[in-house]
Design a protein around this motif. Structure first.
Motif, short mmCIF file in Angstrom:
data_model
loop_
_atom_site.label_atom_id
_atom_site.label_comp_id
_atom_site.label_asym_id
_atom_site.label_seq_id
_atom_site.Cartn_x
_atom_site.Cartn_y
_atom_site.Cartn_z
N ALA A 1 34.11 -18.02 4.55
CA ALA A 1 32.72 -17.98 4.10
C ALA A 1 32.33 -16.58 3.65
N ALA A 2 32.71 -15.56 4.41
CA ALA A 2 32.37 -14.18 4.06
C ALA A 2 33.05 -13.77 2.75
N ALA A 3 34.32 -14.12 2.58
CA ALA A 3 35.03 -13.78 1.34
C ALA A 3 34.38 -14.48 0.15
N HIS A 4 34.01 -15.72 0.33
CA HIS A 4 33.34 -16.48 -0.75
C HIS A 4 32.03 -15.81 -1.12
N ASN A 5 31.28 -15.39 -0.11
CA ASN A 5 30.01 -14.70 -0.34
C ASN A 5 30.22 -13.38 -1.08
N LEU A 6 31.24 -12.64 -0.69
CA LEU A 6 31.54 -11.37 -1.36
C LEU A 6 31.92 -11.57 -2.82
N LEU A 7 32.51 -12.71 -3.14
CA LEU A 7 32.91 -13.00 -4.52
C LEU A 7 31.72 -13.35 -5.41
N ASP A 8 30.57 -13.63 -4.80
CA ASP A 8 29.35 -13.95 -5.53
C ASP A 8 29.60 -15.04 -6.59
N VAL A 9 30.08 -16.17 -6.11
CA VAL A 9 30.43 -17.29 -6.99
C VAL A 9 29.78 -18.57 -6.46
N ASP A 10 29.38 -19.45 -7.37
CA ASP A 10 28.81 -20.73 -6.97
C ASP A 10 29.86 -21.81 -6.82
N GLU A 11 31.01 -21.60 -7.43
CA GLU A 11 32.09 -22.59 -7.40
C GLU A 11 32.61 -22.77 -5.97
N PRO A 12 32.80 -24.01 -5.53
CA PRO A 12 33.39 -24.23 -4.20
C PRO A 12 34.89 -23.90 -4.22
N TYR A 13 35.40 -23.54 -3.06
CA TYR A 13 36.86 -23.38 -2.93
C TYR A 13 37.54 -24.72 -3.16
N MET A 14 38.72 -24.68 -3.72
CA MET A 14 39.59 -25.85 -3.69
C MET A 14 40.52 -25.62 -2.50
N LEU A 15 40.47 -26.51 -1.52
CA LEU A 15 41.33 -26.42 -0.35
C LEU A 15 42.67 -27.05 -0.68
N LEU A 16 43.72 -26.25 -0.61
CA LEU A 16 45.07 -26.76 -0.84
C LEU A 16 45.72 -27.16 0.48
N ASP B 1 44.78 -22.30 2.68
CA ASP B 1 45.22 -21.90 1.36
C ASP B 1 44.15 -22.37 0.38
N LEU B 2 43.63 -21.43 -0.41
CA LEU B 2 42.43 -21.68 -1.22
C LEU B 2 42.61 -21.21 -2.66
N ARG B 3 41.85 -21.84 -3.54
CA ARG B 3 41.89 -21.50 -4.96
C ARG B 3 40.47 -21.55 -5.53
N LEU B 4 40.21 -20.68 -6.50
CA LEU B 4 38.99 -20.70 -7.29
C LEU B 4 39.40 -20.58 -8.76
N SER B 5 38.82 -21.40 -9.62
CA SER B 5 39.20 -21.31 -11.03
C SER B 5 38.49 -20.15 -11.74
N THR B 6 37.37 -19.68 -11.18
CA THR B 6 36.61 -18.61 -11.82
C THR B 6 36.93 -17.22 -11.29
N ARG B 7 37.84 -17.13 -10.35
CA ARG B 7 38.25 -15.83 -9.81
C ARG B 7 39.78 -15.79 -9.74
N SER B 8 40.32 -14.62 -9.98
CA SER B 8 41.77 -14.45 -9.92
C SER B 8 42.25 -14.39 -8.48
N VAL B 9 43.54 -14.58 -8.31
CA VAL B 9 44.15 -14.45 -6.99
C VAL B 9 43.89 -13.05 -6.44
N SER B 10 43.99 -12.04 -7.29
CA SER B 10 43.76 -10.66 -6.84
C SER B 10 42.32 -10.46 -6.39
N GLN B 11 41.36 -11.01 -7.13
CA GLN B 11 39.95 -10.88 -6.73
C GLN B 11 39.71 -11.56 -5.39
N MET B 12 40.24 -12.77 -5.23
CA MET B 12 40.06 -13.48 -3.97
C MET B 12 40.70 -12.72 -2.81
N ALA B 13 41.90 -12.20 -3.05
CA ALA B 13 42.61 -11.47 -1.99
C ALA B 13 41.85 -10.21 -1.60
#
Length: 189
Positions: free
Chosen positions: A98-113, A145-157
């Motif tokens: 939740a904190a990482a998602h908030n820091l990314l400032d994105v409305d898109e939900p995570y895709m849970l893999l 394990d999570l994915r976002l289409s609007t953020r890169s792997v590096s940004q999420m990490a």
């Protein structure tokens, strides 16, 4: 769940209305240290599963307290979809997500893999890939394990690493980030 017949309102609807009103007034970042930075006074989790078609978008924590029914839904959502086994997820990892998602400032939900993995599922995946740990934290309900289409792997990490709450694995070739609440460490490219 008990339904109030005079208004047709459930406890969940009342909590949802309260949470929605409170969410608009909640600060984006809290002054808390470590992985709680960015989680705020209200913690929200938004995810969907391409495997099951399920979605969650819920407030699971309000002003220092986890919401029992919401946590139960998170546990069910993050179950091993292959076996339908449910495990109590470690809430430290849910907070990191939740904190990482908030820091990314994105409305898109995570895709849970992958959330919880039963030992049977982990063994099967391990037989197919050398990247699956024998004693994976997924089996303890401590990883996702999570994915976002609007953020890169590096940004999420980078967002997950800023939380300083556990392990962060970058899997650029497969386009996902592993987040766990184990020892703070990072790997991958």
């Amino acid at each position: 769940m008990t339904k109030n017949t005079s208004t047709g309102m459930t406890r969940r609807a009342v909590l949802g209305a309260f949470a929605a009103t409170t969410l608009t007034a909640a600060p984006t970042f809290s002054n808390a240290a470590g992985f709680l930075r960015g989680a705020g006074d209200i913690r929200r989790l938004r995810m969907y599963s391409g495997r099951t078609g399920e979605r969650i978008d819920m407030i699971y924590w309000i002003e220092g307290h986890y919401i029992k029914d919401a946590v139960k839904e998170v546990n069910h959502f993050m179950r091993d979809w292959r076996t339908d086994d449910v495990k109590s997820m470690d809430l430290r990892n849910v907070d990191i997500m939740a904190a990482a998602h908030n820091l990314l400032d994105v409305d898109e939900p995570y895709m849970l893999l992958s959330g919880y993995r039963s030992p049977k599922t982990n063994a099967m995946l391990r037989s197919r890939s050398r990247g699956v740990a024998k004693n994976s934290l997924h089996m303890k309900g401590q990883a996702a394990d999570l994915r976002l289409s609007t953020r890169s792997v590096s940004q999420m990490a980078r967002a997950a690493q800023a939380c300083r709450g556990g392990g962060v694995g970058k899997y650029s070739g497969s386009n996902f980030v592993h987040m766990d609440c184990g020892v703070v460490r990072s790997w991958g490219g």
